[in-house]
Structures are given as C-alpha cells and as structure tokens.
Design an enzyme around this catalytic site. Structure first.
Site, PDB file in Angstrom:
ATOM      1  CD  GLU A 157      64.338 103.331  36.684  1.00  0.00           C
ATOM      2  OE1 GLU A 157      63.392 102.858  36.025  1.00  0.00           O
ATOM      3  OE2 GLU A 157      64.404 104.522  37.016  1.00  0.00           O
ATOM      4  CD  GLU A 193      67.012 107.287  34.618  1.00  0.00           C
ATOM      5  OE1 GLU A 193      65.774 107.441  34.704  1.00  0.00           O
ATOM      6  OE2 GLU A 193      67.544 106.306  34.091  1.00  0.00           O
TER       7      GLU A 193
HETATM    8  C1  FCB Z   1      63.128 105.766  34.237  1.00  0.00           C
HETATM    9  C2  FCB Z   1      63.963 105.112  33.170  1.00  0.00           C
HETATM   10  C3  FCB Z   1      64.336 106.023  32.034  1.00  0.00           C
HETATM   11  C4  FCB Z   1      63.220 106.975  31.671  1.00  0.00           C
HETATM   12  C5  FCB Z   1      62.700 107.675  32.897  1.00  0.00           C
HETATM   13  C6  FCB Z   1      61.610 108.680  32.618  1.00  0.00           C
HETATM   14  O1  FCB Z   1      62.335 104.807  34.842  1.00  0.00           O
HETATM   15  O2  FCB Z   1      65.144 104.587  33.709  1.00  0.00           O
HETATM   16  O3  FCB Z   1      64.727 105.224  30.953  1.00  0.00           O
HETATM   17  O4  FCB Z   1      62.241 106.314  30.986  1.00  0.00           O
HETATM   18  O5  FCB Z   1      62.226 106.733  33.815  1.00  0.00           O
END
Ligand code: FCB
Length: 450
Positions: free
Chosen positions: A167, A349
């Site tokens: 990110e 994620e």
């Molecule tokens: C993302 C991050 C991760 C976590 C999630 C909820 O932005 O990569 O570390 O904090 O959100």
C-alpha cells in the site's frame, strides 16, 4: 458453498499480517528503531498511547501461530520483514540476528507445507532514514534496494513469492500528507515525492529479487478502492474519476503503463522535477502479480470544494466505520483485469474489524466477520468465474493486532488475542474459514462435470 467451486484446485488460501503489527520484541536481537516506534512514542499520535512494543509477541510465538495456520488448512502465509531488524541504521551494517529470525520463520512455514509470501516493506522504515530525509528523498529508495538485496540473498533460496511494497498510497498520503500515520508529516509535496520513491524502489527491488531468485513471483500490493459516482451527473462522474485517479490510477498507471495519469495536473507538477531518466521504465518493468487489498468502496459526489465522500444511509459498517460492500471487490477485480491486464492477481488483504468480546463460554462469536469474509469470497468467485486472473485470497488478519493509529482498539483477527496474556483464541470465523477452505478443495470442478 456452491456445489461447483469456481476456484481452481491450485487457488491459494491464506492469511496476512505485518511485522510491526504483530511481532513485538522491539528491542531484541539488535533491531533498530522504526518510524512507528517513534510515532507511537509521541503523545497523542496513537490511541491510548499504544505501540507495537509487545504486539502479539509473534517474534517468540511464531511456531504456535504456524500451528494455527496449519489447523486452518492454509496454503500460504503473508508476512512482512521489518527493515530495522535487518539494517538497524537503514544503511550499512547488516544485523545477522534479524535475518536469522526470518530464516527460522521461513523454515518452519516450509516444514508445515505453507508457502511464504514475503513483503519487504509494510511501513516500518528505519528511523535513521527518516532523520536523513525519509521517503521524500531518493536516497531512501537506494537504501531500500540495498536492504532488498540482503534479504533475498538470505531467503531467496526458499521464498518464491515476493511483494516489494504494501500500500504505497497509504504510506505516502496517510503518513506524509495527512499526518495520521508514521512518520506524521503533513505535506502534499512530501507525499507525492514519497510515492515516487516507493514506486522507484519497487522497481529496483524487483531487479534484485529477479537476480537472486530466477523463478521468483514478484509483485506489489496496492490498496484499491472502487469509486462510484453518487449519481450519473457529469459533476459526480468527474469527482469519482478524480478520486479514482488519486488513489488507484496514480499507482496503477506508472506500474502498468509507465506514466503518471495526465489528468491530475497538480500532482504532475509536483512529481515532474523528481522523475529522472529511466525511472518510469524501472517502475513499469513487468511484474508477475498484482496484490490487491480491498476493504470498502467510495461513493463520490462533486462539489465546489472538490470531491466529497458520501456516507450511505443505513449501510452496514464495520468497527472502522467502513461500509460493507462486497460487490465493490468484484467490480474492482473486473476493472483492474480489463484496464491493466495483470498476469495474476492475489487479494492480499480483505477483512473486517468488529468489537469482539470473549464471552462466558470462553469463545468469541463473530458472525458479522464470518458474513463479511464469506460475502467477499463470493465476490472473488464471481470475478474468477468471469475470467479475472485471481490466484489467491488472504484474509486480514490471522491475529488481532496493532491497528496503527487505532492501537489495539480495532480487532481484525480471525484469532482473538487476549492482550494481557497473549493467549490466542480462535474466533468462530476461524472455524468457518477452515471449513470453507476444506470444502472449496473438495467441491467438484465445473470442468469435471460432464
Ligand atoms: C491495510 C493495511 C493493514 C491493516 C488493514 C486494516 O491498509 O495494509 O496493515 O491495517 O489495512
């Protein structure tokens, strides 16, 4: 569970974490200070004064956590490497004890038949580099290249899947323009410069990985958010396109097309003086997969003060105040596949925070999280069925952990952490995910049906 699983046999089921959020052991075995140590120690920056000093104690308990992954039936574990454990001062001396930790971790994963998905950077820059100018200066990208080379030399004989950055948008803007994440800067110019150097260092690190690991699968993980116009008025459409440009295209275009999106004039003005000959070719070198992190969507309307994010009345929201909108993941995967044609996509994620409590039966009942994960996997399955090259799904997160500026107040895990004792308590969603993975593997395939 559909009778015919749309997921191919070799689809990767995983769980994701990040070093600063779970490891703890902040002062052990020669680890240097990171920007998150400094930021957390600054009064008022992190809720409740929390820090990652102890976190989940993963540094010492990783074997137990790998046993949990095994119980889940995971194929893969996504973790990140803490740069300040490897090069405590950011450049120069390498700390063998830090490398040894990841060595042990990788060996244990492989011994348990789990594929390691290593991320080189999940926001914990060595503080010494921040003091020397941080990501807004090009030298930090050079330092990252050196660090990447050291790590792949040590782990590249066993780790095939490498993600350079996690990110970069969040780290650049939330950390450098909004001041809500470490290092806590508040300058748009710094954010644009940080993003460029993160991207450049992605390209350089990819070169280092390929040099060392000929069969490596190299990617980068972006937080992507599908931006919907609040109406079909030209103002709302333009505002949604602008938000898409700022958050999605600003990273996707250089990576896949070798250019920054021309419509973001103010950003182009800021980035132009930083772009040296060859930078964009480096950034756009082919990758093997795109990592996509997805949590919610944006609904955007136009206005005199620029794009406005709309809150949808009566929408279900998580404990983060994020709208639950699984179709946004489907739309996003289809759009990215169509517009950028990545060779493969991993959802690196996806998950949700809810206010979990451990009740008198000793368990943690989290039906909202189970519903969230189930509905998002269903969205992924639709994209797969329609040809999006999605190869895996990683739930965020294996464990409750340090949720950045929210400290420990937000629980994303499918395993509950009792912070005073660090006891692990699998939540109901853990058992659901275990059963889902098992049945997805057993379901007949469309191709095997006569
Ligand atoms: C993302 C991050 C991760 C976590 C999630 C909820 O932005 O990569 O570390 O904090 O959100």
């Amino acid at each position: 569970m559909p009778a015919n699983s749309p997921f191919p046999y070799d689809f990767t089921w995983g769980a994701a974490t990040a070093s600063y959020q779970i490891e703890g052991a902040a002062h052990e075995d020669g680890r240097g200070e990171s920007v998150w140590d400094r930021f957390s120690a600054t009064p008022g920056k992190v809720r409740n004064g929390d820090s990652g000093e102890v976190a989940c104690g993963f540094y010492h308990r990783y074997r137990d956590d790998i046993a949990l992954m095994k119980e889940l039936g995971l194929d893969a574990f996504r973790f990140s490497i803490a740069w300040p454990r490897i090069v405590p001062a950011g450049r120069g001396a390498v700390n063998q004890a830090g490398l040894d930790f990841y060595d042990r971790l990788v060996d244990e994963l492989l011994a348990q038949d789990l594929e390691p998905f290593a991320t080189l950077f999940h926001w914990d820059t060595p503080q010494a580099l921040e003091d020397a100018g941080g990501w807004p200066v090009r030298a930090t990208a050079e330092a990252f290249r050196e660090y990447a080379a050291v790590v792949v030399q040590r782990l590249g004989d066993r780790v095939r899947f490498w993600t350079t950055h996690n990110e970069p948008w969040v780290h650049a803007w939330i950390g450098h323009a909004w001041g809500e994440h470490a290092p806590g800067r508040t300058s748009e110019a710094d954010a644009v410069a940080a993003a460029h150097h993160l991207l450049l260092s992605h390209g350089w690190a990819a070169e280092e990985i390929r040099r060392e690991v000929p069969d490596a699968e190299v990617g980068i993980t972006l937080n992507l958010t599908h931006a919907y116009a609040a109406s079909d008025s030209p103002e709302d459409e333009a505002a949604a396109w602008r938000v898409d440009g700022e958050g999605n295209r600003w990273l996707l275009d250089p990576i896949f097309r070798g250019s920054y999106p021309a419509d973001l004039l103010d950003r182009n003005e800021l980035v132009a003086p930083l772009v040296e000959e060859g930078d964009l070719q480096t950034i756009a070198a082919p990758i093997d997969f795109l990592g996509v992190n997805y949590y919610f969507r944006f609904v955007v309307s136009g206005g005199a003060d620029g794009p406005q994010m709309e809150r949808i009345a009566n929408a279900q929201e998580t404990d983060m105040g994020w709208e639950v909108y699984p179709d946004g993941l489907y739309q996003l995967l289809m759009r990215v596949s169509r517009d950028y044609a990545p060779p493969a996509i991993y959802v690196t994620e996806n998950g949700a925070a809810f206010g979990d409590v451990r009740v008198h039966d000793g368990r943690v009942h989290d039906p909202e999280r189970t519903a969230y994960i189930a509905s998002h996997i269903e969205a992924v399955s639709r994209a797969v069925a329609e040809g999006a090259p999605v190869r895996g799904y990683f739930v965020w997160s294996l464990l409750d952990n340090f949720e950045w500026a929210h400290g420990y107040s937000k629980r994303f895990g499918i395993v509950y952490i009792d912070y005073p004792t660090l006891e692990r308590v699998p939540k109901d969603s853990f058992y659901w995910y275990r059963d889902y993975i098992a049945s997805a593997r057993q379901a007949p395939r469309p191709s095997s049906v006569a």
